[in-house]
Structures are given as structure tokens and as C-alpha cells.
Scaffold this active site. Sequence first.
Site, PDB file in Angstrom:
ATOM      1  N   HIS A 115      22.881  20.831  67.722  1.00 45.75           N
ATOM      2  CA  HIS A 115      22.948  21.992  67.018  1.00 45.75           C
ATOM      3  C   HIS A 115      23.061  21.753  65.509  1.00 45.75           C
ATOM      4  O   HIS A 115      23.753  22.256  64.818  1.00 45.75           O
ATOM      5  CB  HIS A 115      24.671  22.594  67.298  1.00 45.75           C
ATOM      6  CG  HIS A 115      24.871  22.891  68.558  1.00 45.75           C
ATOM      7  ND1 HIS A 115      23.896  23.287  69.650  1.00 45.75           N
ATOM      8  CD2 HIS A 115      26.014  22.966  69.380  1.00 45.75           C
ATOM      9  CE1 HIS A 115      24.326  24.024  70.642  1.00 45.75           C
ATOM     10  NE2 HIS A 115      25.541  23.389  70.786  1.00 45.75           N
ATOM     11  N   HIS A 185      26.777  30.765  69.549  1.00 43.37           N
ATOM     12  CA  HIS A 185      27.713  29.961  70.321  1.00 43.37           C
ATOM     13  C   HIS A 185      29.108  30.857  70.965  1.00 43.37           C
ATOM     14  O   HIS A 185      30.119  30.011  70.617  1.00 43.37           O
ATOM     15  CB  HIS A 185      28.114  28.735  69.838  1.00 43.37           C
ATOM     16  CG  HIS A 185      28.229  27.534  70.715  1.00 43.37           C
ATOM     17  ND1 HIS A 185      29.152  27.358  71.636  1.00 43.37           N
ATOM     18  CD2 HIS A 185      27.390  26.424  71.089  1.00 43.37           C
ATOM     19  CE1 HIS A 185      29.170  26.565  72.339  1.00 43.37           C
ATOM     20  NE2 HIS A 185      28.143  25.689  72.052  1.00 43.37           N
ATOM     21  N   GLU A 302      24.268  30.830  75.960  1.00 44.70           N
ATOM     22  CA  GLU A 302      23.717  30.612  74.819  1.00 44.70           C
ATOM     23  C   GLU A 302      22.102  30.857  74.936  1.00 44.70           C
ATOM     24  O   GLU A 302      21.329  29.893  75.448  1.00 44.70           O
ATOM     25  CB  GLU A 302      23.831  29.055  74.046  1.00 44.70           C
ATOM     26  CG  GLU A 302      25.329  28.505  73.840  1.00 44.70           C
ATOM     27  CD  GLU A 302      25.579  27.284  74.072  1.00 44.70           C
ATOM     28  OE1 GLU A 302      24.723  26.570  73.198  1.00 44.70           O
ATOM     29  OE2 GLU A 302      26.062  26.746  74.902  1.00 44.70           O
TER      30      GLU A 302
END
Length: 338
Positions: A115, A185, A302
Site C-alpha cells: 500500500h 480501502h 478494493e
Amino acid sequence: MSELFGTLSDGTPVHRWTLERAGVRVRVLTYGGIVQSVEVPGRWGSPRSSEAESGGGRVVDVVLGFPDLAGYVAHPEPYFGALVGRYANRIGGASFPLDGVTYHLEPNNGPNSLHGGSGGFDKRVWDAEPVEHGVRLTRVSPHGEEGFPGSLEVSATYTLDEGGALRIAYEAVTDAPTVVNLTHHTYWNLSGSGSAGGHELRLDASRLTPVDADLIPTGEFASVEGTRFDFRQSRKVGAGYDHNFVLDKGISETPLEIAELYDPASGRVLTVATTEPGVQLYTADHLDDSLPYAPGDGIALETQHFPDSPNRPEFPSTELRPGGVYRSATVLGFAVRD
């Protein structure tokens, strides 16, 4: 409408923007582009009711999050509601080649980058400006931030349409070749509390990308036929998912519907439409007792390009070059089923 939500330790103010339309209320933070709350009615619900009651028709908040800024700062790793970048999901070995140069990233997830690193987009304060029925967040990610090349000008625009659907649209340009993969997210719990494991999911994906022990794709494409990954017909989600599904529609110019999440208890329905070729299904099995939630209390969908694409030329490319424009959009619709 915006208001001061809190102040970081260095004195930087964080604001909260409230979007409201067609009985849906969404709150977005300038810190991390976080969707702090999404309030929608359930079965027998009144769009104007504000009583937070699980199931049974009242308007409730259907995403996981914290009531204050301190919660997000103290507990960053669940990525509750966050805008994730520069690269959503994992990059194997925390490195990737581009134009003959190997770029090294922070290994913040075992040996991998996850991420965007520990200083990713989810931990940055974004500039904000109002747009019709929404807010536009912008920032410049400088060359070398978290190891990624190129200065990246990026925007994320959150709007509510006339039916109350939340649209999140991203754009980015760069001054040097780089890789980009943005997502949101948000963890969904359409009951408003308790376990989300009883939610039912339909997902238009006939294949997924199998992973190794470090959750890095092997490069294969596996059929979901006859496996626990087959959600082509709506069924109970359960637990044990942190996998990228290959959407049957592929990349599209406009968002196309790819998933429906349904909570039988409240009648709430979430539809997901996207331009992206993949979606990561995560059932939040790793939430720990330091949080106000238990494992399985949320489900993340996601929308994204595939994990480790910079190291997988067989995957859809995530490269962005000067003169090009990165565009991605996801639309989250809300309904009630009798």
C-alpha cells in the site's frame, strides 16, 4: 461543508467534509483521503432518521472507522477507509524494474512493499476544494517518496450522484516514468455492527491470481470453478479471503458493475462498479483486540490493478509516463431490498 476534525502533532490541521444527497451522508477526511463514515437507511428505514441502530431500518454507518483523528493516527495498518497509493496492494521483494533501473521500496509487509509504504498516501494530508455535490482532494507526491520515481500530481474526487451513489474518481500525471495503482480501502458492514461474515456476495470474476506464502501472485490465472472463490452466484462470504480476483469485464472506459454485497438482516445492498480490471476481497480476519472491531467485522472490496504488476509483464500494466494521464473510477451504490 467542511469542519476542523483535528490537528496532527506537527500542527497540521485536518478537515472533515460532509457530503449529503438522496438520503446518503458521507464524511471524508483530508487526512489520508479517508472515508470516515457512510450513513444509509436499511429496510423500513427513513432517510431522515439519525438513530444508529443495527439492522431493522434505521440509518446507520456502514463502514469501519474511528470517531476522532487520534484513532487513525494510532492505528494506521487496518487502512480504515483510506485512499491507498502510490501502489495499492503488494509489490514483491519491495522492488521493481522500470526502463532498466531497479527501484527499491520500503519492505513494510515482510519482504514486500504494501500500500505504498509506511508513508503512503493514506498518511498524508491532502488539499481540498469543493466541487458540485462533493470534494476534490489533491497533492503532489515528490520524486523519491517511498522510493517511487517521478513527481506525481494526483487528485481524488468524491461525489454523490442524484441517487446517492458515491463516486471516487482518480487522476494522476507524472514528470518521469513511474507506476501507479490507487484504490480505496473501505471496510463495509451493512448491518452497522457485529460480524459481516453473513453478508452475501456476488462477484463477476471467473478467475483469480493465486499467491505464494507471502501473498505475492505466482503469475498464474486460476479458475474459480468448483472452489471457495466462486462468487459468480451470490452466496455467503464467510472468512479467510485476501485475494485478487480477475474481473470478467477487464479494464473499461467507464465504471461497470462487478459486485453486489447484500446483508439479509437489514436489507441493505451495496453495488460496486469500476473501470479497474481487478478487485481484492479482504474479509478482515486480522483485526486485533487493540481495535474497536473484531476479526470479520468488515469486508473490503478494493478495486485495483493486480498486485505485483510492475514485476509481472503478463499482467495489465501499471506504468505511467510523462504525457499520459492515469484515470480510474469506482462507483458505490446503495439500495434496500424488502
